[in-house]
Design a protein around this motif. Structure first.
Motif, PDB file in Angstrom:
ATOM      1  N   SER A  47      31.006  47.865  22.747  1.00 25.84           N
ATOM      2  CA  SER A  47      31.243  48.664  21.559  1.00 25.84           C
ATOM      3  C   SER A  47      30.277  49.849  21.495  1.00 25.84           C
ATOM      4  O   SER A  47      29.177  49.797  22.045  1.00 25.84           O
ATOM      5  CB  SER A  47      31.082  47.810  20.302  1.00 25.84           C
ATOM      6  OG  SER A  47      29.734  47.405  20.155  1.00 25.84           O
ATOM      7  N   SER A  49      28.736  50.826  18.902  1.00 28.22           N
ATOM      8  CA  SER A  49      27.575  50.436  18.098  1.00 28.22           C
ATOM      9  C   SER A  49      26.489  49.780  18.949  1.00 28.22           C
ATOM     10  O   SER A  49      25.298  49.887  18.650  1.00 28.22           O
ATOM     11  CB  SER A  49      27.995  49.480  16.974  1.00 28.22           C
ATOM     12  OG  SER A  49      28.523  48.271  17.503  1.00 28.22           O
ATOM     13  N   LYS A  53      22.665  50.944  18.856  1.00 33.38           N
ATOM     14  CA  LYS A  53      21.605  49.976  18.554  1.00 33.38           C
ATOM     15  C   LYS A  53      20.595  49.904  19.701  1.00 33.38           C
ATOM     16  O   LYS A  53      19.390  49.755  19.480  1.00 33.38           O
ATOM     17  CB  LYS A  53      22.195  48.598  18.280  1.00 33.38           C
ATOM     18  CG  LYS A  53      22.962  48.508  16.979  1.00 33.38           C
ATOM     19  CD  LYS A  53      23.578  47.127  16.799  1.00 33.38           C
ATOM     20  CE  LYS A  53      24.381  47.048  15.504  1.00 33.38           C
ATOM     21  NZ  LYS A  53      25.044  45.725  15.360  1.00 33.38           N
TER      22      LYS A  53
END
Length: 280
Positions: A47, A49, A53
């Motif tokens: 992903s 994200s 992160k």
């Protein structure tokens, strides 16, 4: 700290997905400018994200900040290595020597950044105040432990090397609260050494572990930890980088201990004695 050094030094502490991102970046740093966070995520099958992160966990505001920092580092360092001419053994050896030296330099720099000056000084201070210093390792780590114990002895420390960890508990039973136990273990997973650390600390002694920069059980049993970072895809090269970085780290501790003039004088006296014996 350069972003690629951060990634290499932290790789051992990362999750499986984070290691995939780290490996891709390390292998394709010069191409990263062409990847958006979504494109990088698609290439790895993760992903978007996760990419964001990952960047933030390393201390960057986001992926664009990480990508820009890596681009600057790549542009600054460039690629100075020139390919060796085919069939020219001298050039091949020169290139091999240069690549090995650069790899060792990277490992040393990563290791130095993992061990801030205050930690190195704390290790030196713990040894300065030790009544006795025990040095223990298994396999190749035992060779390193013996060499470091010998150096401590040359400075006048009461340093004891044990080649067989199974026999150490009997010696540890006589240890005092101001004694120090140095445990050398590249992977930090030897149950015998963890047990020694528990016994030693139960008697009030201090434990210093010397391991790779990984989340290993031996570090959890130590009062202070010296960490080594050395990575290479070639299995036969990685141990060379590890021992080079480890030796540099231990040499730095040794030099701090040499700051004591009386210790240094004892070291000089020993070498004068050895020279007189050889010249006799």
């Amino acid at each position: 700290m350069q972003p690629l050094l951060i990634i290499r030094s932290e790789r051992g502490q990362m999750s499986a997905i984070e290691r995939r991102i780290a490996d891709f970046i390390l292998d394709n740093a010069h191409l990263l400018r062409d990847y958006s966070s979504q494109q990088l995520a698609n290439a790895l099958g993760i992903s978007q994200s996760s990419v964001v992160k990952f960047s933030q966990k390393l201390g960057f505001k986001g992926y664009p900040d990480l990508k820009y920092s890596i681009g600057e580092a790549v542009a600054r360092n460039g690629d100075s290595a020139e390919p060796a001419a085919a069939g020219d053994e001298s050039n091949v050896q020169d290139a091999l020597a240069r690549e090995l030296w650069q790899a060792k330099s990277r490992a040393e720099e990563e290791t130095r950044l993992l061990n801030p000056p205050e930690r190195i000084e704390a290790v030196a201070a713990m040894l300065r105040g030790a009544g006795k210093a025990f040095a223990v390792g298994i396999g190749e780590d035992s060779v390193v432990a013996r060499a470091f114990a010998t150096r401590l002895s040359l400075l006048g420390f009461l340093a004891i090397h044990h080649f067989d960890p199974v026999l150490v508990p009997a010696e540890v039973a006589t240890s005092q609260p101001d004694d120090v136990l140095l445990l050398f273990s590249e992977r930090g997973e030897a149950a015998t050494l963890c047990q020694l650390a528990r016994i030693f600390r139960a008697r009030g002694g201090k434990v210093i572990s010397v391991t790779r920069h990984t989340a290993n059980p031996l570090r959890a049993h130590a009062d202070l930890s010296l960490l080594v970072s050395a990575h290479d895809e070639a299995r036969h090269v990685e141990p060379l980088l590890y021992h080079a970085a480890l030796q540099q780290l231990l040499d730095l501790v040794f030099l701090l201990l040499c700051g004591d003039e009386s210790r240094r004088r004892q070291f000089d006296d020993y070498h004068e004695h050895v020279r007189s014996l050889l010249d006799a």
